[in-house]
Motif scaffolding. Structure first.
Motif, PDB file in Angstrom:
ATOM      1  N   ALA A   1      11.794   3.257   8.558  1.00 11.69           N
ATOM      2  CA  ALA A   1      10.530   3.252   7.617  1.00 11.69           C
ATOM      3  C   ALA A   1      10.095   2.081   8.100  1.00 11.69           C
ATOM      4  CB  ALA A   1      11.786   2.284   6.409  1.00 11.69           C
ATOM      5  N   THR A   2       8.461   2.986   6.820  1.00  9.72           N
ATOM      6  CA  THR A   2       7.582   2.063   7.429  1.00  9.72           C
ATOM      7  C   THR A   2       6.335   1.433   6.259  1.00  9.72           C
ATOM      8  OG1 THR A   2       6.847   3.772   9.412  1.00  9.72           O
ATOM      9  CG2 THR A   2       5.192   1.946   8.849  1.00  9.72           C
ATOM     10  N   LEU A   3       5.825  -0.267   5.969  1.00  7.97           N
ATOM     11  CA  LEU A   3       5.936  -0.118   5.438  1.00  7.97           C
ATOM     12  C   LEU A   3       4.260  -1.186   5.633  1.00  7.97           C
ATOM     13  CD1 LEU A   3       9.310  -0.901   5.223  1.00  7.97           C
ATOM     14  CD2 LEU A   3       8.239  -1.710   2.827  1.00  7.97           C
ATOM     15  N   SER A   4       3.919  -0.885   4.475  1.00  2.00           N
ATOM     16  CA  SER A   4       2.503  -1.690   4.785  1.00  2.00           C
ATOM     17  C   SER A   4       1.668  -2.600   3.677  1.00  2.00           C
ATOM     18  CB  SER A   4       1.707  -0.733   5.202  1.00  2.00           C
ATOM     19  OG  SER A   4      -0.241  -0.787   4.983  1.00  2.00           O
ATOM     20  N   TRP A   5       1.445  -3.419   4.099  1.00  2.00           N
ATOM     21  CA  TRP A   5       0.814  -4.342   2.249  1.00  2.00           C
ATOM     22  C   TRP A   5      -0.211  -4.837   3.089  1.00  2.00           C
ATOM     23  CZ3 TRP A   5       4.720  -4.856   5.707  1.00  2.00           C
ATOM     24  CH2 TRP A   5       4.990  -6.273   5.990  1.00  2.00           C
ATOM     25  N   LYS A   6      -1.011  -5.858   1.399  1.00  7.61           N
ATOM     26  CA  LYS A   6      -2.888  -6.266   2.226  1.00  7.61           C
ATOM     27  C   LYS A   6      -2.850  -7.165   1.640  1.00  7.61           C
ATOM     28  CE  LYS A   6      -4.856  -3.193  -0.490  1.00  7.61           C
ATOM     29  NZ  LYS A   6      -6.129  -2.209  -1.371  1.00  7.61           N
ATOM     30  N   GLN A   7      -3.219  -8.502   1.496  1.00  8.97           N
ATOM     31  CA  GLN A   7      -3.789  -9.610   0.698  1.00  8.97           C
ATOM     32  C   GLN A   7      -4.928  -8.996  -0.924  1.00  8.97           C
ATOM     33  OE1 GLN A   7      -1.341 -11.903   1.339  1.00  8.97           O
ATOM     34  NE2 GLN A   7      -3.032 -13.583   0.722  1.00  8.97           N
ATOM     35  N   PRO A   8      -4.631  -9.444  -1.789  1.00  8.49           N
ATOM     36  CA  PRO A   8      -5.349  -9.387  -3.058  1.00  8.49           C
ATOM     37  C   PRO A   8      -7.415  -8.665  -2.667  1.00  8.49           C
ATOM     38  CG  PRO A   8      -3.865 -10.670  -3.717  1.00  8.49           C
ATOM     39  CD  PRO A   8      -3.633 -10.170  -2.053  1.00  8.49           C
ATOM     40  N   PRO A   9      -8.286  -7.902  -3.003  1.00  7.66           N
ATOM     41  CA  PRO A   9      -9.330  -8.265  -2.593  1.00  7.66           C
ATOM     42  C   PRO A   9      -9.982  -9.338  -2.844  1.00  7.66           C
ATOM     43  CG  PRO A   9      -8.846  -6.295  -3.733  1.00  7.66           C
ATOM     44  CD  PRO A   9      -7.392  -6.956  -3.899  1.00  7.66           C
ATOM     45  N   LEU A  10      -9.517 -10.284  -3.976  1.00 12.90           N
ATOM     46  CA  LEU A  10     -10.023 -10.759  -4.217  1.00 12.90           C
ATOM     47  C   LEU A  10     -10.129 -12.769  -4.021  1.00 12.90           C
ATOM     48  CD1 LEU A  10     -11.530 -10.075  -8.484  1.00 12.90           C
ATOM     49  CD2 LEU A  10     -12.468 -10.058  -5.722  1.00 12.90           C
TER      50      LEU A  10
ATOM     51  N   GLN B   1       1.083  -1.429  -0.310  1.00 12.72           N
ATOM     52  CA  GLN B   1      -0.488  -0.099  -0.532  1.00 12.72           C
ATOM     53  C   GLN B   1       1.336   1.616  -0.348  1.00 12.72           C
ATOM     54  OE1 GLN B   1      -4.088  -0.788   2.436  1.00 12.72           O
ATOM     55  NE2 GLN B   1      -2.035  -1.725   3.406  1.00 12.72           N
ATOM     56  N   LEU B   2       1.210   2.139  -1.131  1.00  6.99           N
ATOM     57  CA  LEU B   2       2.671   2.683  -1.510  1.00  6.99           C
ATOM     58  C   LEU B   2       1.808   3.875  -0.618  1.00  6.99           C
ATOM     59  CD1 LEU B   2       3.228   2.632  -5.224  1.00  6.99           C
ATOM     60  CD2 LEU B   2       3.548   1.000  -2.771  1.00  6.99           C
ATOM     61  N   GLU B   3       0.529   4.861  -0.060  1.00  6.27           N
ATOM     62  CA  GLU B   3      -0.130   5.069   0.188  1.00  6.27           C
ATOM     63  C   GLU B   3       0.353   5.520   1.878  1.00  6.27           C
ATOM     64  OE1 GLU B   3      -3.021   2.866   0.283  1.00  6.27           O
ATOM     65  OE2 GLU B   3      -1.493   3.337  -0.930  1.00  6.27           O
ATOM     66  N   GLU B   4       0.576   5.121   2.192  1.00  7.05           N
ATOM     67  CA  GLU B   4       0.472   3.885   3.597  1.00  7.05           C
ATOM     68  C   GLU B   4       2.171   3.487   4.136  1.00  7.05           C
ATOM     69  OE1 GLU B   4      -1.536   1.527   6.055  1.00  7.05           O
ATOM     70  OE2 GLU B   4      -3.464   2.809   4.571  1.00  7.05           O
ATOM     71  N   CYS B   5       3.350   3.915   2.552  1.00  4.93           N
ATOM     72  CA  CYS B   5       4.465   3.520   3.128  1.00  4.93           C
ATOM     73  C   CYS B   5       5.538   5.187   2.787  1.00  4.93           C
ATOM     74  CB  CYS B   5       5.458   2.327   2.257  1.00  4.93           C
ATOM     75  SG  CYS B   5       4.798   0.948   2.098  1.00  4.93           S
ATOM     76  N   CYS B   6       6.258   4.829   3.856  1.00  5.16           N
ATOM     77  CA  CYS B   6       7.263   6.776   4.173  1.00  5.16           C
ATOM     78  C   CYS B   6       8.755   6.061   4.613  1.00  5.16           C
ATOM     79  CB  CYS B   6       6.584   7.749   4.703  1.00  5.16           C
ATOM     80  SG  CYS B   6       5.886   6.832   6.749  1.00  5.16           S
ATOM     81  N   THR B   7       8.936   7.015   4.625  1.00  7.23           N
ATOM     82  CA  THR B   7      10.263   6.716   6.133  1.00  7.23           C
ATOM     83  C   THR B   7      10.511   8.361   6.799  1.00  7.23           C
ATOM     84  OG1 THR B   7      11.815   8.075   3.706  1.00  7.23           O
ATOM     85  CG2 THR B   7      12.314   6.300   3.793  1.00  7.23           C
ATOM     86  N   HIS B   8      11.258   7.763   7.479  1.00  3.65           N
ATOM     87  CA  HIS B   8      11.201   9.044   8.345  1.00  3.65           C
ATOM     88  C   HIS B   8      12.707   8.938   9.457  1.00  3.65           C
ATOM     89  CE1 HIS B   8      10.482  12.411  12.063  1.00  3.65           C
ATOM     90  NE2 HIS B   8      10.458  11.012  12.878  1.00  3.65           N
ATOM     91  N   ASN B   9      13.632  10.278   9.521  1.00  6.37           N
ATOM     92  CA  ASN B   9      14.792   9.844  10.061  1.00  6.37           C
ATOM     93  C   ASN B   9      15.343   8.341   9.347  1.00  6.37           C
ATOM     94  OD1 ASN B   9      14.453  11.901  11.157  1.00  6.37           O
ATOM     95  ND2 ASN B   9      14.706  11.941  13.440  1.00  6.37           N
ATOM     96  N   SER B  10      16.074   7.797   9.943  1.00  3.69           N
ATOM     97  CA  SER B  10      16.924   6.459   9.858  1.00  3.69           C
ATOM     98  C   SER B  10      15.965   5.661   9.665  1.00  3.69           C
ATOM     99  CB  SER B  10      17.775   5.992  10.879  1.00  3.69           C
ATOM    100  OG  SER B  10      17.658   5.822  12.069  1.00  3.69           O
TER     101      SER B  10
END
Length: 732
Positions: free
Chosen positions: A458-467, A447-456
């Motif tokens: 990195a936060t990543l978010s993902w999900k299973q495909p809807p179907l 989920q690109l809109e929820e992935c970001c970096t801050h200082n040193s």
């Protein structure tokens, strides 16, 4: 009970404790060994001279090692010691940093006194050989330390349980097996010695003779001496001071030594602490039971892997032998892959077996020792060691945390050889997954809109495909090293969001995620490119795939606070983790939350409180630095420690560049880490303190401070590099 034996041996002589005494740090020493490792300090450092100068006093004055230049090999201002005055062949002849240092020779004890009772020279100090804490003895000498009768009782029971047969105590040469024990004389006799030394006539006829086994039991059940106060030897312990965590007598209370302290009945506290230790052991016992079952599971996995490997290799060879010559050339390559997978699985499982076995042995030894301690009927002796044992039990239980008892490798070789293609397709021959049901989970979506970096971080978010209809049991997140190197696993679990700390600033990382269940693992997701900032105090959104975020125009400063998660438990935090002090008289280390590996970084610390001229240390450290000694004592920290008059630089217990000028309340200490030039420089009140402290510093460093309860400091970050340094760097 054999695993408990190491708990019962003195760290100095390596034998079972003899007349053990309990140090304030909760470690034990033989009374004779304690005398052997005494060191005589200069008269100016004695407790008397300290009390005379008004610097305060306590029952045990910890050494101001910074002043002991008499024992230092160079005029560093920091004394390194720890050698012994006797037993030169023992391995304990070296100080904690590995340097052999011998204390001043002490006069031998008087011939009519035992080593333990002989008078101790004035101004003597002792260093615990396990935690290396040092303290100066008061006028009582070694008699000021309580005797650990609980440990003596455990050792007696352990040695009796190890004895194959009781021997006669009066045989002059080879002792014969004892046949009786006299309860009045408390002596074991063989038949010849009993007839010779204990005839059944006269007063001896009234003595009661019992079998040796019964005599051993009566010895074990005989009451021990009642505990007496170390300050008032004629008074028995009757109460327990909650603040001081020690048994006391009524005379101690009448003298006001524990005024305004919470005091409780000795018996009540004894029962309470026994209950707490028993409860802690229940949790640890469950962990040990799970570990034993887990070891059985791992050993079964080894056998199953072996069987599956043999079966798979036989099938593969049978299929390959049926093919034409072109297939034979491909067969060798496939066998090599199977053998490699086989060895990898075995190595992973065996490594986990070895690691778990060592940890279980340590846990079992601690459990057996604690159970023996609980059997003791001496309340005060038990309370002297119960707090330390409870902490050790909880710490050991935490080490059996989540994921420890989970296999790191599966036993299946989920591969099958597809022999249906024609001969001209042999060059595309490869393994296919053996099991079609149940299917593997679908590929996760980042989920690109929820992935970001801050200082040193990195936060990543993902999900299973809807179907997706196939559930995933967990996910595996992989990250490269920031330089385009190989991917490595940074998270394995059920969560769909993860924050990765400790990344390099101004670096480009590639991340990918895959799902897994019992059937296998999914394909990797698309690779996500993450760009970390040059400094801190801002966030950058992740750049999907090949687009990178331009952060070079942002201000390259880092904002951070102290990290409670990695700090020593004695560190006290306030002011949103920007202000720290300590609850202990010993030095404790706290790190900053942000690590640096590139760029130029500057931060300051103001001294809010400074009492009794302590030696706080400031600098940088690796994440795995030792937390319970002064910063710079090991090879994981680079620091400047300073008192009210002067400072030194220290790394790996090596002290250099003594510089005049110290700190006081309100002083400001600056730390400048230049990773472009690989240097570390210190400042006091905006003036550089000494030359460049350290050169050729390279790697990942965290801001660090060590201090005790006499110091409080506040961290100031987000500061630009001083102007004079920037101009000097540009000229250079």
């Amino acid at each position: 009970m054999e695993e408990m034996e190491e708990e019962l041996k003195c760290p100095v002589c390596g034998s079972f404790y003899r007349e053990p005494i309990l140090l304030p740090c909760s470690h034990n020493l033989c009374q004779a060994c304690a005398r052997n490792i005494l060191v005589q300090t200069p008269e100016s450092e004695s407790p008397r001279s300290r009390r005379a100068s008004g610097s305060g006093a306590s029952d045990y004055d910890y050494l101001d090692l910074d002043k002991m230049s008499l024992y230092s090999e160079a005029d560093s201002g920091y004394g390194s010691y720890g050698g012994f005055a006797s037993a030169p062949t023992t391995p304990s002849q070296k100080s904690p940093n590995g340097v052999r240092v011998f204390p001043p020779a002490m006069p031998p004890p008087a011939a009519h006194l035992s080593p333990a009772l002989a008078p101790v020279p004035r101004n003597s100090c002792i260093t615990c050989p396990q935690c290396h804490r040092s303290l100066i003895l008061d006028d009582r000498g070694l008699r000021g330390f309580p005797k650990n009768r609980v440990l003596e009782g455990v050792i007696d029971r352990y040695q009796q349980s190890k004895a194959a047969a009781l021997k006669c105590q009066l045989c002059e040469k080879a002792p014969k097996e004892a046949t009786v024990m006299c309860e009045q004389c408390d002596v074991f006799y063989c038949d010849p010695c009993r007839l010779r030394c204990h005839p059944p006539r006269g007063p001896l006829a009234k003595h009661r003779l019992v079998p040796p086994a019964q005599g051993r039991v009566s010895r074990r059940l005989s009451p021990r001496k009642v505990s007496t106060c170390t300050d008032h030897e004629l008074e028995n312990h009757s109460m327990y001071c909650v603040q001081c965590k020690m048994p006391v007598c009524y005379q101690c209370l009448e003298e006001g030594k524990h005024s305004n302290h919470e005091v409780k009945a000795l018996g009540a506290m004894w029962k309470l602490h026994k209950s707490q230790l028993s409860q802690a052991l229940n949790g640890l016992s469950d962990r040990a039971k799970e570990a034993k079952e887990f070891l059985v599971q791992l050993r079964n996995m080894v056998q199953q892997i072996q069987e599956n490997s043999v079966e798979f290799e036989a099938c593969l060879v049978a299929q390959c032998d049926a093919l034409i010559d072109a297939l034979n050339r491909r067969k060798a390559q496939l066998l090599a892959r199977v053998n490699k997978e086989h060895e990898h699985k075995l190595k992973v499982v065996r490594d986990q077996i070895s690691h778990c076995t060592v940890k279980l042995r340590q846990t079992t030894g601690l459990m057996e020792y604690c159970l023996e301690v609980i059997k003791e009927n001496d309340p005060s002796g038990f309370l002297q060691i119960s707090d330390a044992l409870i902490r050790r039990v909880h710490l050991t239980e935490d080490q059996w945390g989540k994921g420890t008892l989970t296999p790191r490798m599966t036993t299946d070789f989920d591969l099958s050889l597809d022999n249906s293609p024609l001969l001209q397709s042999i060059h595309q021959l490869d393994f296919v997954q053996m099991k079609a049901s149940p299917p593997v989970p679908a590929t996760p979506i980042l989920q690109l809109e929820e992935c970001c970096t801050h200082n040193s971080s990195a936060t990543l978010s993902w999900k299973q495909p809807p179907l997706s209809t196939v559930p995933a049991e967990g996910y595996i997140l992989e990250l490269d090293d920031g330089n385009g190197g190989q991917f490595r696993e940074v998270y394995v679990g059920k969560e769909t969001m993860c924050t990765v700390d400790g990344l390099h600033f101004n670096s480009t990382y590639n991340a990918r995620i895959k799902a897994f269940n019992k059937a296998g693992v999914s394909q990797y997701s698309k690779t996500l490119v993450l760009q970390t900032p040059e400094g801190g105090n801002f966030e950058t959104q992740s750049a999907p795939y090949s687009q990178l975020v331009d952060i070079k125009k942002l201000l390259a400063v880092a904002w951070f606070a102290f990290d409670p998660g990695s700090a020593h438990s004695d560190i006290i935090f306030s002011n949103d983790n920007l202000t720290v002090t300590c609850s202990s008289y010993d030095d404790r280390v706290v790190l900053g939350k942000t690590g640096f590996s590139k760029g130029v970084h500057y931060w300051e610390l103001t001294v809010d409180r400074y009492d009794n001229h302590p030696d706080p240390a400031f600098g940088v450290a690796r994440i795995d630095v030792t937390k319970d000694v002064m910063l710079g004592k090991d090879d994981k920290a680079w620091a400047m420690y300073v008192d009210n008059n002067r400072s030194w630089f220290m790394h790996n217990n090596s002290h250099t560049n003594r510089t005049e000028g110290g700190i006081a309340k309100g002083a400001t200490v600056g730390v400048l880490l230049d990773l472009n030039r690989k240097t570390l420089t210190f400042f006091i009140n905006d003036e550089q303190q000494g030359p460049i402290a350290f050169e050729n510093v390279d790697g990942l460093f965290f801001p660090a401070v060590s201090l005790n309860r006499n110091v409080q400091v506040t961290l100031h970050t987000g500061l630009p590099v001083p102007d004079f340094y920037s101009s000097r760097a540009s000229i250079a």
